[in-house]
Design a protein around this motif. Structure first.
Motif, short mmCIF file in Angstrom:
data_model
loop_
_atom_site.label_atom_id
_atom_site.label_comp_id
_atom_site.label_asym_id
_atom_site.label_seq_id
_atom_site.Cartn_x
_atom_site.Cartn_y
_atom_site.Cartn_z
N GLN A 137 -1.50 -16.12 -6.04
CA GLN A 137 -1.13 -16.58 -4.70
C GLN A 137 0.35 -16.94 -4.71
O GLN A 137 0.77 -17.81 -5.49
N HIS A 138 1.12 -16.28 -3.86
CA HIS A 138 2.55 -16.55 -3.79
C HIS A 138 2.78 -17.88 -3.08
O HIS A 138 2.08 -18.20 -2.12
N PRO A 139 3.76 -18.68 -3.51
CA PRO A 139 3.93 -20.01 -2.92
C PRO A 139 4.51 -20.03 -1.51
O PRO A 139 4.40 -21.05 -0.83
N THR A 140 5.12 -18.92 -1.05
CA THR A 140 5.76 -18.96 0.28
C THR A 140 5.39 -17.79 1.18
O THR A 140 5.49 -17.91 2.40
N GLU A 141 4.96 -16.67 0.63
CA GLU A 141 4.69 -15.48 1.45
C GLU A 141 3.21 -15.12 1.41
O GLU A 141 2.63 -14.94 0.32
N GLN A 142 2.60 -14.98 2.60
CA GLN A 142 1.16 -14.72 2.70
C GLN A 142 0.73 -13.48 1.93
O GLN A 142 -0.21 -13.50 1.15
N SER A 143 1.39 -12.35 2.18
CA SER A 143 0.94 -11.06 1.64
C SER A 143 1.91 -10.48 0.64
O SER A 143 2.02 -9.26 0.50
N TYR A 144 2.62 -11.34 -0.07
CA TYR A 144 3.63 -10.88 -1.03
C TYR A 144 3.05 -9.88 -2.02
O TYR A 144 3.64 -8.83 -2.29
N TYR A 145 1.86 -10.18 -2.56
CA TYR A 145 1.29 -9.33 -3.61
C TYR A 145 0.54 -8.13 -3.07
O TYR A 145 -0.06 -7.38 -3.84
N LEU A 146 0.60 -7.92 -1.77
CA LEU A 146 0.10 -6.66 -1.20
C LEU A 146 0.92 -5.50 -1.72
O LEU A 146 0.39 -4.42 -2.02
N ASP A 147 2.24 -5.71 -1.83
CA ASP A 147 3.14 -4.63 -2.27
C ASP A 147 4.12 -5.07 -3.35
O ASP A 147 5.21 -4.53 -3.47
N HIS A 148 3.72 -6.09 -4.14
CA HIS A 148 4.51 -6.48 -5.30
C HIS A 148 3.58 -6.59 -6.51
O HIS A 148 2.44 -7.06 -6.40
N ASN A 149 4.11 -6.18 -7.64
CA ASN A 149 3.33 -6.21 -8.87
C ASN A 149 3.51 -7.55 -9.58
O ASN A 149 4.29 -8.40 -9.15
N ILE A 150 2.81 -7.71 -10.68
CA ILE A 150 2.80 -9.00 -11.36
C ILE A 150 4.18 -9.38 -11.89
O ILE A 150 4.50 -10.56 -12.04
N ASP A 151 5.03 -8.37 -12.14
CA ASP A 151 6.39 -8.64 -12.61
C ASP A 151 7.38 -8.72 -11.45
O ASP A 151 8.59 -8.71 -11.66
N HIS A 152 6.85 -8.78 -10.22
CA HIS A 152 7.64 -8.89 -8.98
C HIS A 152 8.33 -7.60 -8.58
O HIS A 152 9.09 -7.59 -7.61
N SER A 153 8.08 -6.50 -9.31
CA SER A 153 8.60 -5.22 -8.86
C SER A 153 7.86 -4.81 -7.59
O SER A 153 6.68 -5.13 -7.40
N GLU A 154 8.53 -4.07 -6.72
CA GLU A 154 7.94 -3.69 -5.44
C GLU A 154 7.20 -2.37 -5.56
O GLU A 154 7.68 -1.44 -6.21
N GLY A 155 6.04 -2.29 -4.93
CA GLY A 155 5.26 -1.04 -4.94
C GLY A 155 3.83 -1.27 -5.36
O GLY A 155 3.39 -2.41 -5.57
N TYR A 156 3.08 -0.17 -5.45
CA TYR A 156 1.68 -0.23 -5.86
C TYR A 156 1.58 -0.34 -7.37
O TYR A 156 2.49 0.03 -8.09
#
Length: 297
Positions: free
Chosen positions: A127-146
């Motif tokens: 669960q991201h501390p500030t963005e509702q759907s951050y991990y919809l399109d971010h990976n565990i290392d915070h890189s963007e994408g699927y």
């Protein structure tokens, strides 16, 4: 003659530009595809890196020899106290040794782990501390994408005390993330695979029993329903248990009411206007705080 030669030169330049663009775009697609495959493989490898299945072992404890005691005077036999009902009676709970410190170092947004036997679901929950759907399109290392991550919105508490906690994951073509939730569209699989296990660092293992697998709309459930209102939650449960969705499955032998805590596992279908929803009720709710609904006039 010069005009024809000039036209040929223009066509050649255009062809070279088109070919360069095509090669560049193809290279970009290959790069994104490899990036997605690497991230997908890494997410799958986390279970091997940070968890270990534990098989309980029996220990032989010598039975002490009782000391002789005097025969007591006959007394009235008290009424037997009923044994408390074990909510996990008959449930084989898989034990996992999870390296929570290692996972926190990997990403401090990790706060639980979800496991569903006989599926590919064996992942951390974030669960991201500030963005509702951050991990919809971010990976565990915070890189963007699927493939993104398995995650919950900020509107859900991380202590699992909410009436309904929504857990999201992508329906990956590779079969990873929440793709294998689609197994529950098969009636036999639905009947034979009843439990979802959520491991937490502070609350132990939470055991949920699946009572529905159905197709729902693509609305934001927590935005569409005010679960702080008991009547709304009651109506939501009633709608599920009385669903006429012929492609869905409902387990009528599982009791669910507004005193319960449920989870909704949500993933894509082939239709952008619908979601596959697998819903389960917490059995050992002594591990989570009670929920107090907002009073209405």
């Amino acid at each position: 003659m010069k005009k024809k030669k000039s036209n040929k030169n223009i066509y050649l330049v255009l062809f070279i530009l088109f070919l360069s663009a095509a090669i560049g775009y193809g290279g970009f697609l290959l790069y994104k595809s490899k990036q997605k495959a690497d991230a997908d493989e890494y997410m799958t490898s986390l279970a091997d890196s940070y968890t270990e299945s534990v098989t309980p072992t029996a220990t032989d404890t010598p039975t002490p020899t009782p000391e002789p005691t005097a025969t007591p005077e006959p007394t009235e036999t008290p009424e037997p106290t009923p044994e408390p009902v074990d909510p996990l009676a008959g449930v084989d709970v898989p034990e996992k040794a999870i390296d929570w410190e290692g996972l926190e170092a990997e990403n401090p947004d990790i706060y639980a782990w979800i496991y569903i036997p006989n599926t590919n679901v064996d992942y951390p929950i974030l669960q991201h501390p500030t963005e509702q759907s951050y991990y919809l399109d971010h990976n565990i290392d915070h890189s963007e994408g699927y493939p993104g991550c398995i995650y919950t919105h900020l509107r859900n508490n991380k202590d699992w005390s909410d009436p309904n906690t929504i857990i999201y994951g992508h329906n990956m073509r590779s079969g990873t993330m929440f793709a294998s939730l689609h197994y529950y569209e098969d009636g036999e699989f639905f009947n034979n695979n009843r439990y979802v296990y959520i491991y937490t660092p502070d609350q132990g293992t939470l055991v949920y029993e699946i009572f529905a697998a159905r197709t729902g709309g693509d609305e934001d459930i927590l935005g569409a329903y005010d679960f702080t209102n008991e009547e709304t939650f009651k109506s939501y449960i009633y709608t599920i248990l009385n669903s006429r969705d012929m492609s869905g499955h409902i387990r009528n032998d599982v009791t669910v009411d507004t005193t319960d805590h449920i989870i909704t596992l949500s993933t894509c279908t082939g239709d952008s206007s619908t979601r596959l929803l697998v819903e389960a009720v917490l059995l050992n709710d002594e591990h989570v705080p009670e929920y107090s609904f907002v009073k209405t006039n």
